[in-house]
Design a protein around this motif. Structure first.
Motif, mmCIF file in Angstrom:
data_model
loop_
_atom_site.group_PDB
_atom_site.id
_atom_site.type_symbol
_atom_site.label_atom_id
_atom_site.label_comp_id
_atom_site.label_asym_id
_atom_site.label_seq_id
_atom_site.Cartn_x
_atom_site.Cartn_y
_atom_site.Cartn_z
ATOM 1 N N LEU A 102 -0.621 77.607 12.282
ATOM 2 C CA LEU A 102 0.565 77.978 13.056
ATOM 3 C C LEU A 102 0.943 79.403 12.674
ATOM 4 O O LEU A 102 1.395 79.657 11.555
ATOM 5 C CB LEU A 102 1.711 77.018 12.736
ATOM 6 N N LEU B 57 5.087 72.851 19.948
ATOM 7 C CA LEU B 57 3.913 72.737 19.086
ATOM 8 C C LEU B 57 3.915 71.397 18.361
ATOM 9 O O LEU B 57 2.882 70.734 18.252
ATOM 10 C CB LEU B 57 3.884 73.887 18.072
ATOM 11 N N GLN C 212 -2.647 78.491 16.701
ATOM 12 C CA GLN C 212 -1.503 78.539 17.601
ATOM 13 C C GLN C 212 -0.870 79.897 17.409
ATOM 14 O O GLN C 212 -0.329 80.201 16.339
ATOM 15 C CB GLN C 212 -0.527 77.405 17.280
ATOM 16 N N ASN D 136 -4.414 78.025 21.013
ATOM 17 C CA ASN D 136 -3.323 77.406 21.778
ATOM 18 C C ASN D 136 -3.738 76.158 22.548
ATOM 19 O O ASN D 136 -3.258 75.903 23.651
ATOM 20 C CB ASN D 136 -2.690 78.438 22.733
#
Lengths: 529, 529
Positions: free
Chosen positions: B274, B286, B426, B452
């Motif tokens: 992340l 998320l 991400q 993503n």
């Protein structure tokens, strides 16, 4: 340059602290200066640390940078001039023209891999564009390229002091793939290794590459080799040598917490099949070609024809008697090392003691040290099938003729063979159907099949396979000679839904490297290619 | 059809004589009929004899014949209709839509390999024409193609009763390559395996192929598996399962007189990184995406996201609290087998006892047998780096969040990771530089990198890599999903100076298969391609 006896860890000359290696001129028995003090596990540690540090940046150098680097190595080897030739002749006992030719092959090999690197086909780029509207689920954008495995350990070979040693095929293909390389020099030619090692180190510097791209270690025992193959940063191994040596490295690699591939080219007796019509029509010239291939370079080629298979009868008898006469006239030749000569003598001695084979001829005796006398043996298919010792490689100019009663015995002998680098078919038009019927078996047994040639002499090109089923190699899926060798040091990585700016150059949407990608299931045709 | 409890050795239904396997409906604990008596080494012997007999002719079938055969298998599987769906649901506890989707994927996979076989690029044809005038030595005519390795052993996987079992990816890619296949069915779904096995056997018959192209064995202990991997006629192994199971097969294969490749897809915790801007901007969504991927199919995917890595701070805290809330609301789901459920419970128990990680959430408790309760744990980078137990895969819906103090700790955590099937990034625009700096490390650690998205869901296409460094797989050079999987079962053979009439069709001078050959160093452009 003056030989120093030092190792090369990156750009640093480092003196070892273990037992000294001293090259011996096998033709005279003379010990050559300087002494090369062996390295130890601490030197492996240093070299692997540098190799790992260099890897991430070296592997992302442009294709042009890497290709030029390979060409620079070739130029630096050529710039060594006669010093390299003289030293390699002294250390190997090989004739000067052979060493000159081997240098040319080594440099051509580096330049061929440069061409391969530039063409970029080895990247095997595959693109599946996103299908956002697909039902029941959309497809992401998926792109694949090949990346290098990581630092590679290369073991120099005794029988090719240039073409399969420090800057030989394994090193060239690993560098081409983008792997940093740590070479353990073969103890038979440390001076040759030092010279070539410096040529590579100079090319590293001229190309502004990180020094860890290349290191050169010496070591007389197992310590350096085992430490190298065990090091967690090493991700693959290239080796050319004996079956016992290759299998030992395979065991070390398989026992690691993270096992790694070992590409060991080990053992092959390179059968030659004499088909009836060819044998009938040109037995004499076949015998001449065979003995020339058998005795070339004292029989010290991986592809040396050590086994001849044919139908028993007058035609095969004539072939044997001609070959025997030629073997008897063969001059003795200096072998590469005293150890190789002793192993050859021991192998011949074992064959002579067997009841299952008869000696048909022996070549002229040597008059200087370490000279190999050619030998020809004959056996029957039944004995060959019954005695595994007859299939063991005797490295040197020794061969065995297997007399078969009929096609069925030939088939049995073929099925009984271990894996081979090559199988040669000597055939005429009338033999084609018979050869065709055996082809499936032959393909299962060898990496290269030849018609009406001789197996010695391995072309460095795209189509070459210098490999084959075990024990010819430890990994039959690959070749150690030719441009396909680059694939040994690659693995695929897939990039899913990457923004273009984050994609590696080879995978960007605009295809800036002009690669023939596999695009949505079809091979791209490029306008300016 | 009526399930018989028999194995299939070629076209023959054979009743085993070892301990019986009985499928259990994991959702109810009910034992399902019939009993499947296990086979023994004598059945392995029979199946391998047939596989070897079939190999030489099967591997030289035309591309069209082999492609049609794969399509016929797909049609025969579809023709099994609801019986297959019902049985697979009963044996796996997986929801019906999932099994229907998996059947579609299995058939699409077979049809995709049919397309790949027809295109013929996998033959990797390379031609270097003779150069009789070349100095100092002429060049021979050299041609290379890929041939299949030989009979292949495939082990059915527990978590994909269709797509990675009897007619799954390993079988499809091995048959596409031209290898005959002996499958050892997974004991969790013998009825599904019998149904699919009969579909393949029918396709073999309809395609007029030798019966040994396919056999299906059952066995509850190690006997069948060890005998299969040890059989000298088996030349490669495909496996998807546990790390211990895969490593056991690797050991058996490496200890053979002739070692063979094992393609074992074993263990991956599929880290998710992340990045700060993304976490700040969309931590809530998320967390939703992550928990959906984590709990999909009770977490029983090889690509299940078991590790989350992010910068400690308020944004990560919000992510954790949202994810924890969602995990707490997650319904329990039936796992594939009682054994897998017990292993999951034991794995969770071990994590709960560690001081190095704290439990952040547990999902809803199960009310029927073998139901997996989702779990979320949290740790700090220092603890993760210090405790190897935190990196062990817990197969099921369990994940660990690693809180890192800064980029340097993230870098250390990444370097510390074992090899992975996937790593997910991400990120938002502002994170790109940071991601770019990590890319070299990520590429060394995983076979597929995603931006993503979520790692569950593996597309069957040309660009897919379902592989990765050890222990994700035993052979990082390959993929087990996607068309590149065919390369696992191939080896190159070179033909030197063959008369055209003796050359395999793919290599004939007139290029009758219209292949885009690598011809004298250049890729051919074909007019009608």
């Amino acid at each position: 340059m003056t030989l120093t006896g030092n190792m090369l860890i990156g750009q640093q000359a480092i003196t070892g602290n273990r037992e000294a290696i001293r090259a011996i001129n096998p033709a005279t028995g003379t010990v050559l200066e300087p002494a090369y003090l062996g390295g130890g596990s601490e030197h492996v540690e240093q070299a692997c640390t540098l190799a790992q540090e260099a890897f991430d940046s070296f592997r992302e150098t442009s294709l042009e940078t890497r290709a030029t680097f390979l060409e620079t190595i070739a130029a630096e080897i050529e710039a060594l001039g006669d010093e390299l030739i003289d030293r390699a002749v002294s250390e190997s006992g090989l004739p000067r023209p052979r060493i000159v030719g081997e240098r040319a092959r080594t440099c051509q090999q580096l330049r061929t891999f440069a061409r391969t690197v530039r063409a970029g086909e080895w990247l095997d780029v595959r693109v599946d564009n996103a299908l956002p509207e697909r039902q029941p689920l959309p497809r992401a954008d998926l792109r694949q390229r090949q990346v290098p495995l990581g630092p590679v350990a290369v073991f120099g070979a005794s029988n090719f002091p240039l073409a399969f040693s420090v800057a030989g095929g394994d090193t060239a293909s690993a560098l081409a793939a983008g792997c940093s390389v740590v070479v353990k020099a073969h103890s038979a030619h440390p001076g040759t290794s030092e010279l070539v090692g410096h040529a590579i180190a100079r090319a590293v510097k001229e190309s502004n590459l990180p020094e860890g791209v290349f290191s050169l270690l010496f070591g007389s025992g197992r310590e350096v080799g085992v430490a190298l193959v065990s090091d967690p940063r090493i991700k693959a191994v290239g080796f050319t040598g004996s079956r016992s040596g290759g299998m030992a490295l395979c065991k070390v690699a398989a026992a690691r917490p993270e096992p790694i591939p070992v590409y060991a080219e080990m053992s092959s007796i390179n059968p030659v099949l004499l088909f009836p019509a060819a044998l009938q029509a040109r037995g004499e010239s076949l015998a001449q070609g065979f003995v020339a291939s058998l005795t070339q370079g004292a029989g010290q080629f991986c592809t040396n024809p050590g086994l001849v298979i044919g139908h028993q009868g007058p035609a095969l008898d004539r072939f044997i008697s001609t070959a025997a006469r030629l073997v008897q006239q063969s001059p003795a030749q200096t072998m590469l090392t005293p150890g190789i000569f002793q192993a050859y003598e021991a192998g011949i001695g074992s064959l002579q003691e067997l009841n299952s084979a008869q000696e048909a001829a022996a070549g002229l005796r040597g008059e200087t040290p370490n000279q190999c006398q050619a030998h020809l043996f004959v056996t029957r298919a039944g004995d060959f099938l019954a005695d595994p010792a007859l299939q063991a490689e005797v490295f040197g100019a020794a061969a065995l003729v297997v007399q078969c009663a009929d096609d069925e015995e030939i088939r049995q002998v073929l099925e009984h063979l271990e894996g081979q680098l090559t199988i040669t078919l000597q055939l005429d038009e009338a033999d084609l159907d018979s050869a065709r019927a055996m082809l499936a078996t032959l393909e299962r047994k060898a990496g290269r099949l030849l018609v009406n040639g001789w197996p010695t002499g391995v072309e460095v090109c795209d189509a070459m396979v210098h490999g084959g089923p075990f024990p010819a190699t430890s990994d039959t899926r690959t070749t150690s000679v030719g441009t396909a060798a680059i694939q040994r040091f690659l693995r695929p990585v897939c990039y899913q839904d990457f923004p273009d700016s984050l994609l590696p150059t080879a995978l960007k949407h605009a295809n800036p490297l002009h690669l023939r990608r596999l695009l949505d299931g079809h091979r791209e045709v490029l306008e300016n290619a």
